[in-house]
Motif scaffolding. Structure first.
Motif, PDB file in Angstrom:
ATOM      1  N   SER A 156       0.826  -1.210   0.000  1.00 41.36           N
ATOM      2  CA  SER A 156       0.000   0.000   0.000  1.00 41.36           C
ATOM      3  C   SER A 156       0.860   1.260   0.000  1.00 41.36           C
ATOM      4  O   SER A 156       2.024   1.254   0.404  1.00 41.36           O
ATOM      5  CB  SER A 156      -0.909   0.016   1.234  1.00 41.36           C
ATOM      6  OG  SER A 156      -0.134   0.160   2.416  1.00 41.36           O
ATOM      7  N   ASP A 157       0.257   2.338  -0.466  1.00 42.77           N
ATOM      8  CA  ASP A 157       0.954   3.631  -0.459  1.00 42.77           C
ATOM      9  C   ASP A 157       1.267   4.091   0.965  1.00 42.77           C
ATOM     10  O   ASP A 157       2.282   4.743   1.215  1.00 42.77           O
ATOM     11  CB  ASP A 157       0.079   4.694  -1.141  1.00 42.77           C
ATOM     12  CG  ASP A 157      -0.002   4.508  -2.641  1.00 42.77           C
ATOM     13  OD1 ASP A 157       0.787   3.699  -3.180  1.00 42.77           O
ATOM     14  OD2 ASP A 157      -0.848   5.162  -3.278  1.00 42.77           O
ATOM     15  N   THR A 158       0.401   3.737   1.890  1.00 35.63           N
ATOM     16  CA  THR A 158       0.603   4.132   3.287  1.00 35.63           C
ATOM     17  C   THR A 158       1.897   3.545   3.840  1.00 35.63           C
ATOM     18  O   THR A 158       2.704   4.245   4.466  1.00 35.63           O
ATOM     19  CB  THR A 158      -0.584   3.669   4.158  1.00 35.63           C
ATOM     20  OG1 THR A 158      -1.782   4.253   3.656  1.00 35.63           O
ATOM     21  CG2 THR A 158      -0.383   4.067   5.611  1.00 35.63           C
ATOM     22  N   TYR A 160       4.397   2.379   2.069  1.00 36.24           N
ATOM     23  CA  TYR A 160       5.528   2.936   1.307  1.00 36.24           C
ATOM     24  C   TYR A 160       5.941   4.294   1.865  1.00 36.24           C
ATOM     25  O   TYR A 160       7.129   4.576   2.049  1.00 36.24           O
ATOM     26  CB  TYR A 160       5.146   3.072  -0.167  1.00 36.24           C
ATOM     27  CG  TYR A 160       6.248   3.645  -1.027  1.00 36.24           C
ATOM     28  CD1 TYR A 160       7.259   2.836  -1.532  1.00 36.24           C
ATOM     29  CD2 TYR A 160       6.283   5.017  -1.323  1.00 36.24           C
ATOM     30  CE1 TYR A 160       8.282   3.364  -2.308  1.00 36.24           C
ATOM     31  CE2 TYR A 160       7.304   5.557  -2.081  1.00 36.24           C
ATOM     32  CZ  TYR A 160       8.295   4.719  -2.581  1.00 36.24           C
ATOM     33  OH  TYR A 160       9.319   5.254  -3.329  1.00 36.24           O
ATOM     34  N   PHE A 161       4.949   5.132   2.160  1.00 34.01           N
ATOM     35  CA  PHE A 161       5.234   6.474   2.658  1.00 34.01           C
ATOM     36  C   PHE A 161       5.908   6.439   4.031  1.00 34.01           C
ATOM     37  O   PHE A 161       6.973   7.018   4.233  1.00 34.01           O
ATOM     38  CB  PHE A 161       3.947   7.297   2.721  1.00 34.01           C
ATOM     39  CG  PHE A 161       4.125   8.631   3.390  1.00 34.01           C
ATOM     40  CD1 PHE A 161       4.769   9.678   2.739  1.00 34.01           C
ATOM     41  CD2 PHE A 161       3.684   8.836   4.692  1.00 34.01           C
ATOM     42  CE1 PHE A 161       4.957  10.901   3.358  1.00 34.01           C
ATOM     43  CE2 PHE A 161       3.861  10.063   5.322  1.00 34.01           C
ATOM     44  CZ  PHE A 161       4.495  11.096   4.656  1.00 34.01           C
ATOM     45  N   PHE A 162       5.256   5.766   4.982  1.00 38.44           N
ATOM     46  CA  PHE A 162       5.786   5.773   6.345  1.00 38.44           C
ATOM     47  C   PHE A 162       7.116   5.026   6.441  1.00 38.44           C
ATOM     48  O   PHE A 162       7.987   5.394   7.239  1.00 38.44           O
ATOM     49  CB  PHE A 162       4.766   5.185   7.320  1.00 38.44           C
ATOM     50  CG  PHE A 162       3.636   6.128   7.628  1.00 38.44           C
ATOM     51  CD1 PHE A 162       3.875   7.351   8.240  1.00 38.44           C
ATOM     52  CD2 PHE A 162       2.333   5.805   7.296  1.00 38.44           C
ATOM     53  CE1 PHE A 162       2.842   8.238   8.514  1.00 38.44           C
ATOM     54  CE2 PHE A 162       1.295   6.673   7.565  1.00 38.44           C
ATOM     55  CZ  PHE A 162       1.552   7.894   8.182  1.00 38.44           C
ATOM     56  N   ARG A 163       7.294   3.981   5.659  1.00 37.73           N
ATOM     57  CA  ARG A 163       8.582   3.273   5.666  1.00 37.73           C
ATOM     58  C   ARG A 163       9.672   4.174   5.090  1.00 37.73           C
ATOM     59  O   ARG A 163      10.799   4.190   5.589  1.00 37.73           O
ATOM     60  CB  ARG A 163       8.470   1.982   4.857  1.00 37.73           C
ATOM     61  CG  ARG A 163       9.754   1.173   4.818  1.00 37.73           C
ATOM     62  CD  ARG A 163       9.525  -0.177   4.155  1.00 37.73           C
ATOM     63  NE  ARG A 163       8.797  -1.087   5.029  1.00 37.73           N
ATOM     64  CZ  ARG A 163       8.256  -2.224   4.626  1.00 37.73           C
ATOM     65  NH1 ARG A 163       8.322  -2.574   3.348  1.00 37.73           N
ATOM     66  NH2 ARG A 163       7.642  -3.012   5.485  1.00 37.73           N
ATOM     67  N   SER A 164       9.323   4.945   4.070  1.00 35.54           N
ATOM     68  CA  SER A 164      10.313   5.825   3.442  1.00 35.54           C
ATOM     69  C   SER A 164      10.793   6.903   4.410  1.00 35.54           C
ATOM     70  O   SER A 164      11.996   7.192   4.504  1.00 35.54           O
ATOM     71  CB  SER A 164       9.716   6.488   2.194  1.00 35.54           C
ATOM     72  OG  SER A 164       9.398   5.521   1.218  1.00 35.54           O
ATOM     73  N   ILE A 165       9.872   7.512   5.150  1.00 30.44           N
ATOM     74  CA  ILE A 165      10.292   8.594   6.039  1.00 30.44           C
ATOM     75  C   ILE A 165      11.050   8.054   7.256  1.00 30.44           C
ATOM     76  O   ILE A 165      11.940   8.723   7.793  1.00 30.44           O
ATOM     77  CB  ILE A 165       9.102   9.470   6.490  1.00 30.44           C
ATOM     78  CG1 ILE A 165       8.088   8.676   7.308  1.00 30.44           C
ATOM     79  CG2 ILE A 165       8.443  10.125   5.295  1.00 30.44           C
ATOM     80  CD1 ILE A 165       6.984   9.535   7.903  1.00 30.44           C
ATOM     81  N   SER A 166      10.713   6.843   7.694  1.00 33.17           N
ATOM     82  CA  SER A 166      11.433   6.278   8.842  1.00 33.17           C
ATOM     83  C   SER A 166      12.827   5.807   8.443  1.00 33.17           C
ATOM     84  O   SER A 166      13.796   6.021   9.176  1.00 33.17           O
ATOM     85  CB  SER A 166      10.635   5.125   9.461  1.00 33.17           C
ATOM     86  OG  SER A 166      10.382   4.104   8.522  1.00 33.17           O
TER      87      SER A 166
END
Length: 476
Positions: A156-158, A160-166
């Motif tokens: 999911s995009d969710t 992908y997003f949160f993993r990327s920022i962490s």
């Protein structure tokens, strides 16, 4: 209401000022403080003459949970409000004209103690950084838990997003470390950030990839003679610390050679250029070699005897917290994440905290009918905060009064530390050592999570039982 709020705020400010005034007097005066930093729960003060400090007076100040004279500094345990105390202390020091780092302060008598100074620097650098990396690590752990329990899809995009920022926090960790190190080495924080940014330059990373794709060595030659080995410094902490240390030596050197009128432009120009070039040429590769060497030592110990290694790390965990040197484990664990993608030592830190909690709750159980309700509630509260990852109230408010209780907590942590490493219970990202961090273990599979849960429950019970059996309330 507005007037009442202002009065309440002013009252709190006055109370803080009064407490700090008492603390400064107990430390021998503002001029006796040569350095002031803090970690998550304690003020770390370096003073010129420790004989002028009164431990009893410091302990009597409301809000002070304990005092430790160790590793060339005085550590004053405050708890979660330590940052407020530190900021207020800095304001008082600045207002008095005795800001940290004044050249006319007395010479520190402990300058020659290498180990003590190294531990002080490590704690000063990583203490302020821990909340940021712990927050990012917890986010990664929560994502893993949600994915493992099928609450959210990994594609999911969710996610992908949160993993990327962490993940970004750990990639740019050299910048966080360099900013903190600049405060310790008393050099311009923003030039230090610039040097760390140079280490992580996207253009250099792209150049390295292009050279490797062409089967060429990932190297450049600057000015025709300076070799630059293009390495990946994402997440590398030792090279960043060495780079800032080098900057602290280069800056005053170039500043002494630049005319006064040209200092605003040419001092930062030369300091950045010389330090960044030297770092990418020699200091950075040296730091990577040291990091790999440290990782090799830890992995060798684990290969020789994982059970014994886990036992020793667990056994010594509570005492390292008492003396404030537990932050020395942070760079080792971060290095393990960078080299191997996992770490076996951080689970032992969590086990140590739960062992401390178990012993503290055992003391509460034994004393609940023989002491005042207020004292009993303080002991119980200290045990709860230890479960949540903050162990200083339990250690300094309870366990240091009972030598046997400290030993039973250490023994329980050693036993379950040995079991944890033997079973390969591990983490894949940095997190706080708390029961709230347990979902992070799901990132390595359900079995790893079950082992972690059984470990924290088991070490708490063992520590509680041992303390109940062998500790008497008159063993103070």
């Amino acid at each position: 209401m507005g007037g009442f709020g202002k009065k309440a705020s002013a009252s709190k400010q006055n109370a803080m000022t009064e407490k700090l005034s008492l603390m400064i007097d107990a430390l021998g005066g503002i001029g006796n403080i040569s350095d002031a930093t803090h970690c998550m729960t304690r003020l770390r003060l370096k003073i010129a003459d420790q004989s002028k400090a009164s431990e009893e007076t410091l302990k009597s100040i409301k809000g002070v949970q304990g005092v430790v004279f160790a590793e060339g500094q005085i550590q004053i345990i405050i708890g979660v409000e330590v940052e407020k105390w530190h900021k207020a202390l800095q304001a008082i020091m600045a207002g008095s004209g005795a800001a940290v780092g004044d050249e006319d302060k007395p010479k520190d008598k402990d300058d020659g103690k290498l180990f003590q100074n190294v531990m002080r620097v490590v704690a000063g650098i990583f203490g302020p950084v821990v909340p940021a990396i712990a927050g990012a690590g917890m986010l990664m752990g929560l994502l893993s838990g949600l994915i493992a329990t099928n609450v959210i899809s990994e594609t999911s995009d969710t996610v992908y997003f949160f993993r990327s920022i962490s993940v970004a926090v750990f990639f740019f960790l050299p910048m966080l470390v360099s900013f903190s190190a600049a405060k310790m080495f008393r050099v311009n924080e923003y030039i230090a950030l610039a040097v760390a940014a140079a280490m992580l330059s996207p253009q250099l990373a792209d150049k390295a990839a292009a050279l490797k794709a062409a089967s060429d060595a990932a190297e450049l030659t600057v000015l025709g003679v300076v070799p630059i080995e293009l390495m990946n410094y994402g997440g590398a902490i030792v090279p960043a610390i060495l780079a800032v240390w080098l900057l602290s030596k280069v800056t005053p050197l170039v500043d002494s050679m630049v005319p006064t009128v040209a200092k605003p432009v040419f001092t930062p120009l030369l300091a950045f250029t010389v330090t960044a070039t030297a770092t990418l040429s020699a200091v950075g590769p040296l730091g990577m070699w040291l990091s790999n060497g440290a990782g090799w030592v830890v992995s060798s110990l684990l290969e020789i005897s994982p059970t014994l290694t886990g036992f020793v790390f667990g056994l010594t965990r509570p005492i390292t917290i008492v003396f404030g040197i537990h932050h020395s484990m942070t760079p080792i664990s971060l290095n393990n994440f960078a080299l191997y993608g996992k770490d076996l030592l951080m689970p032992i830190m969590c086990l140590g905290n739960l062992a401390i909690a178990g012993a503290t709750m055992a003391i509460w159980y034994k004393q609940r009918k023989s002491v005042s309700k207020e004292q009993s509630s303080i002991t119980a509260g200290s045990g709860v905060t230890a479960i949540l990852g903050i162990t200083e109230p339990a250690l300094f408010g309870v366990l240091t009064k009972y030598t046997k209780a400290m030993f039973t907590a250490s023994l329980a942590a050693g036993v379950f530390g040995a079991i944890s490493v033997t079973l390969d219970t591990h983490l894949t990202s940095y997190i706080l050592s708390s029961v709230f961090s347990l979902p992070a273990y799901l990132s390595a599979g359900t079995q790893n999570f079950i082992q972690a849960v059984m470990g924290v429950c088991g070490v708490f019970v063992l520590s509680f039982v041992l303390t109940t059996l062998f500790v008497k309330l008159d063993d103070e």
